[in-house]
Design a protein around this motif. Structure first.
Motif, PDB file in Angstrom:
ATOM      1  N   THR A  66      79.419  12.003   1.756  1.00  0.00           N
ATOM      2  CA  THR A  66      79.724  13.353   1.699  1.00  0.00           C
ATOM      3  C   THR A  66      79.517  13.886   0.420  1.00  0.00           C
ATOM      4  O   THR A  66      79.808  13.172  -0.718  1.00  0.00           O
ATOM      5  N   GLY A  67      78.855  15.124   0.405  1.00  0.00           N
ATOM      6  CA  GLY A  67      78.647  15.964  -0.994  1.00  0.00           C
ATOM      7  C   GLY A  67      77.455  15.274  -1.894  1.00  0.00           C
ATOM      8  O   GLY A  67      77.643  15.711  -2.853  1.00  0.00           O
ATOM      9  N   VAL A  68      76.560  14.438  -1.274  1.00  0.00           N
ATOM     10  CA  VAL A  68      75.653  13.862  -2.108  1.00  0.00           C
ATOM     11  C   VAL A  68      74.463  15.071  -2.318  1.00  0.00           C
ATOM     12  O   VAL A  68      73.522  14.738  -2.894  1.00  0.00           O
ATOM     13  N   GLY A  69      74.334  15.830  -1.410  1.00  0.00           N
ATOM     14  CA  GLY A  69      73.338  16.902  -1.474  1.00  0.00           C
ATOM     15  C   GLY A  69      72.227  16.841  -0.314  1.00  0.00           C
ATOM     16  O   GLY A  69      70.964  17.062  -0.553  1.00  0.00           O
ATOM     17  N   LYS A  70      72.746  16.334   0.676  1.00  0.00           N
ATOM     18  CA  LYS A  70      71.728  15.970   2.020  1.00  0.00           C
ATOM     19  C   LYS A  70      71.364  17.326   2.373  1.00  0.00           C
ATOM     20  O   LYS A  70      70.076  17.435   2.812  1.00  0.00           O
ATOM     21  N   THR A  71      71.999  18.322   2.533  1.00  0.00           N
ATOM     22  CA  THR A  71      71.622  19.552   3.353  1.00  0.00           C
ATOM     23  C   THR A  71      70.685  20.438   2.412  1.00  0.00           C
ATOM     24  O   THR A  71      69.548  20.891   2.850  1.00  0.00           O
ATOM     25  N   THR A  72      70.997  20.464   1.017  1.00  0.00           N
ATOM     26  CA  THR A  72      70.039  21.016  -0.019  1.00  0.00           C
ATOM     27  C   THR A  72      68.842  20.427  -0.114  1.00  0.00           C
ATOM     28  O   THR A  72      67.990  21.226  -0.089  1.00  0.00           O
ATOM     29  N   SER A  73      68.756  19.079  -0.100  1.00  0.00           N
ATOM     30  CA  SER A  73      67.582  18.153  -0.116  1.00  0.00           C
ATOM     31  C   SER A  73      66.879  18.518   0.900  1.00  0.00           C
ATOM     32  O   SER A  73      65.566  18.694   1.041  1.00  0.00           O
ATOM     33  N   THR A  74      67.609  18.703   2.246  1.00  0.00           N
ATOM     34  CA  THR A  74      66.716  18.984   3.540  1.00  0.00           C
ATOM     35  C   THR A  74      65.798  20.226   3.581  1.00  0.00           C
ATOM     36  O   THR A  74      64.978  20.416   3.833  1.00  0.00           O
ATOM     37  N   ALA A  75      66.593  21.220   2.819  1.00  0.00           N
ATOM     38  CA  ALA A  75      66.107  22.666   2.727  1.00  0.00           C
ATOM     39  C   ALA A  75      64.874  22.707   1.755  1.00  0.00           C
ATOM     40  O   ALA A  75      63.720  23.290   2.222  1.00  0.00           O
ATOM     41  N   LYS A  76      65.252  21.877   0.945  1.00  0.00           N
ATOM     42  CA  LYS A  76      63.958  21.828  -0.230  1.00  0.00           C
ATOM     43  C   LYS A  76      62.660  21.130   0.141  1.00  0.00           C
ATOM     44  O   LYS A  76      61.599  21.692   0.292  1.00  0.00           O
ATOM     45  N   LEU A  77      62.876  20.005   0.722  1.00  0.00           N
ATOM     46  CA  LEU A  77      61.797  19.452   1.730  1.00  0.00           C
ATOM     47  C   LEU A  77      61.236  20.298   2.992  1.00  0.00           C
ATOM     48  O   LEU A  77      59.946  20.405   2.968  1.00  0.00           O
ATOM     49  N   ALA A  78      62.063  21.081   3.494  1.00  0.00           N
ATOM     50  CA  ALA A  78      61.625  21.937   4.417  1.00  0.00           C
ATOM     51  C   ALA A  78      60.693  23.058   4.076  1.00  0.00           C
ATOM     52  O   ALA A  78      59.806  23.474   4.502  1.00  0.00           O
ATOM     53  N   ALA A  79      61.323  23.487   2.950  1.00  0.00           N
ATOM     54  CA  ALA A  79      60.314  24.700   2.210  1.00  0.00           C
ATOM     55  C   ALA A  79      59.200  24.052   1.620  1.00  0.00           C
ATOM     56  O   ALA A  79      57.970  24.715   1.728  1.00  0.00           O
ATOM     57  N   ARG A  80      58.777  22.755   1.225  1.00  0.00           N
ATOM     58  CA  ARG A  80      57.580  22.393   0.863  1.00  0.00           C
ATOM     59  C   ARG A  80      56.613  22.113   1.992  1.00  0.00           C
ATOM     60  O   ARG A  80      55.539  22.426   1.890  1.00  0.00           O
ATOM     61  N   CYS A  81      57.360  21.709   3.123  1.00  0.00           N
ATOM     62  CA  CYS A  81      56.476  21.503   4.478  1.00  0.00           C
ATOM     63  C   CYS A  81      56.016  22.630   5.094  1.00  0.00           C
ATOM     64  O   CYS A  81      54.949  22.930   5.405  1.00  0.00           O
ATOM     65  N   VAL A  82      56.766  23.938   5.058  1.00  0.00           N
ATOM     66  CA  VAL A  82      56.456  25.051   5.298  1.00  0.00           C
ATOM     67  C   VAL A  82      55.252  25.971   4.458  1.00  0.00           C
ATOM     68  O   VAL A  82      54.404  26.335   5.113  1.00  0.00           O
ATOM     69  N   MET A  83      55.416  25.637   3.319  1.00  0.00           N
ATOM     70  CA  MET A  83      54.414  26.027   2.232  1.00  0.00           C
ATOM     71  C   MET A  83      53.033  25.361   2.614  1.00  0.00           C
ATOM     72  O   MET A  83      52.042  25.780   2.294  1.00  0.00           O
ATOM     73  N   ARG A  84      53.184  23.892   3.154  1.00  0.00           N
ATOM     74  CA  ARG A  84      51.689  23.337   3.129  1.00  0.00           C
ATOM     75  C   ARG A  84      51.322  23.469   4.789  1.00  0.00           C
ATOM     76  O   ARG A  84      50.281  23.459   4.757  1.00  0.00           O
ATOM     77  N   HIS A  85      52.099  23.540   5.661  1.00  0.00           N
ATOM     78  CA  HIS A  85      51.517  23.379   6.839  1.00  0.00           C
ATOM     79  C   HIS A  85      52.087  24.622   7.920  1.00  0.00           C
ATOM     80  O   HIS A  85      51.704  24.888   8.992  1.00  0.00           O
TER      81      HIS A  85
END
Length: 470
Positions: A256-275
């Motif tokens: 808990t609190g390690v930053g999973k949700t924020t990291s998921t959003a960052k990866l999602a943004a990279r995927c959206v910018m690419r594909h």
């Protein structure tokens, strides 16, 4: 005569005591019950001759036995006196003395004395032994074998524990002496060791590196060699092809609190910018925290990506089946302590689907080395696809998290150093991370020369995986 008294609850037990004390040739003088026990007076065989020795007044009578079992021992034969016929004598002469028959010799008297004891032993009732069938005998033998094996295993375990403790003590003392001697011969090793410990690296990894340190190098040159070895042992991806270009299903896991949700959003943004948003799908399993689902849904709304919520393995299997045409699927899991049983259930849920779900472990750079090691062991399961170091900007030391990545042979994908999406997510650069770890080091003077031998002696190599020295 040396007459001895024997008492026992039964006559058989008393006779056994007589036999053990005086031998099988003992002579029983009397036998009577008294106060709930049987009392027997017996005589040794060596004293039996006194029974047959001549007496002036009258021949002795053989003792009579009264056994409590209802049997009487046969009396010993008594020699009879015989009077020879003589002619009548005048009244003035005294009457002649009777002539006794010859008495038996002591050798002949012994068999007669043994007869009462032998007859009494034969008359005593024998205990009736119950008949045992083959199944009972087999069960008794098996029980005895099992008990013997259990006792032997317990003794062996205790002995091996003691041997391991003795071995550990000897190895610690020898290592301390060896390091103290090496420190005197090569003082630069002490300086390098202080640098490694101040940067946050473990004594286990530091000992491994210093033991392999090439000879003939000064402190500065040795430290450069160690930095290069550390950078080579951080397995980082060179580009994003393994995740962004290839695609697949990735689940971000961690406490808990390690930053999973924020990291998921960052990866999602990279995927959206690419594909584009149509090639991406987001799934959340976090139904425990208030607002956790809404936080990811807000990120999805900004990126134009639909967010699906699942509760268990069945829901996850259905959702992945419906999203099989997506290029990339990112799963934001619920944060669970590494000591919680739910960690095992969560790993089993991700592995129980028909789709290959790759787990990415988020490691908090601010956590201690012991905590990070527990997290890796708890979330590892059958294997981790990679790891992401989070909260790099909040960490006072980086050696602890880099040490765990090296020793556990984790694949390092990204490092996160802030909350901005997607700017604060970067590909891991091993050389830069090592340099930053030594820049953030603590005071090297906190470790004295006397502390170093003890630290090196306590550092074992058992939990250390092989480090590639290049």
């Amino acid at each position: 005569m040396n007459v001895k008294k024997f008492t026992a609850p039964t006559s058989r037990e008393a006779l056994r005591k007589v036999r053990e004390a005086l031998g099988p040739d003992a002579v029983i003088l009397s036998n009577r019950p008294m106060d709930g026990v049987v009392e027997i007076l017996a005589l040794a065989n060596d004293d039996a001759a006194s029974l047959a020795s001549p007496v002036d007044d009258a021949p002795p009578a053989a003792p009579h036995l009264e056994l409590d079992d209802g049997f009487a021992a046969a009396p010993a034969p008594r020699p009879q006196a015989s009077f020879a016929a003589r002619p009548a004598a005048p009244m003035s002469r005294p009457a002649p003395e009777p002539v006794m028959a010859p008495r038996p010799s002591p050798a002949a008297a012994a068999p007669m004395a043994r007869a009462p004891f032998a007859q009494a032993m034969q008359a005593a009732p024998q205990p009736v032994q119950p008949a045992l069938d083959m199944a009972s005998i087999t069960a008794l033998v098996a029980e005895a074998v099992t008990s013997a094996k259990a006792n032997a295993a317990a003794e062996m375990h205790g002995m091996m524990s003691e041997l391991r403790a003795m071995r550990g003590m000897m190895e610690t003392q020898l290592a301390e002496l060896s390091w103290g001697s090496a420190q005197q011969r090569e003082p630069h090793k002490g300086a390098v060791l202080r640098e490694l410990l101040a940067a946050g690296f473990s004594t286990t990894l530091a000992r491994r590196l210093i033991d392999k340190l090439p000879a003939g190098r000064g402190a500065d040159e040795a430290l450069r060699w160690i930095r290069s070895v550390l950078a080579r042992n951080i397995a980082a991806i060179a580009n994003e092809d393994a995740l962004i270009e290839r695609g697949g299903v990735f689940a971000l896991v961690g406490p808990t609190g390690v930053g999973k949700t924020t990291s998921t959003a960052k990866l999602a943004a990279r995927c959206v910018m690419r594909h584009g948003p149509e090639k991406l799908a987001l799934i959340t399993t976090d139904a425990y925290r208030i607002g956790a689902h809404e936080q990811l849904r807000i990120y999805g709304k900004i990126l134009g990506v639909m967010v699906h919520s699942v509760k268990d393995e069945a829901d996850l299997r259905i959702a992945l089946k419906e999203l099989r045409n997506k290029h990339t699927v990112l799963i934001d899991t619920v944060g669970v302590s590494q000591r919680d049983q739910m960690v095992t259930e969560q790993v089993a849920m991700l592995q129980g689907t028909d789709v290959d779900v790759k787990r990415l472990l988020c490691l908090n750079a601010t956590s201690t080395q012991e905590t990070l090691t527990e997290v890796v062991r708890a979330y590892q399961g059958s294997g981790l696809a990679g790891s992401i170091i989070t909260k790099l900007d909040e960490a006072a030391s980086l050696g602890n998290v880099l040490d765990v990545v090296i020793r556990q042979k984790l694949q390092l994908f990204y490092v996160s150093n802030g909350q901005r999406v997607p700017e604060d997510l970067h590909l891991a650069q091993p050389a830069e991370l090592v340099e930053r770890a030594f820049r953030l080091k603590k005071d090297t003077n906190q470790f004295s020369d006397g502390d170093l031998p003890m630290l090196m002696a306590a550092a074992g190599n058992d939990a250390m995986r092989e480090v590639h020295l290049g």
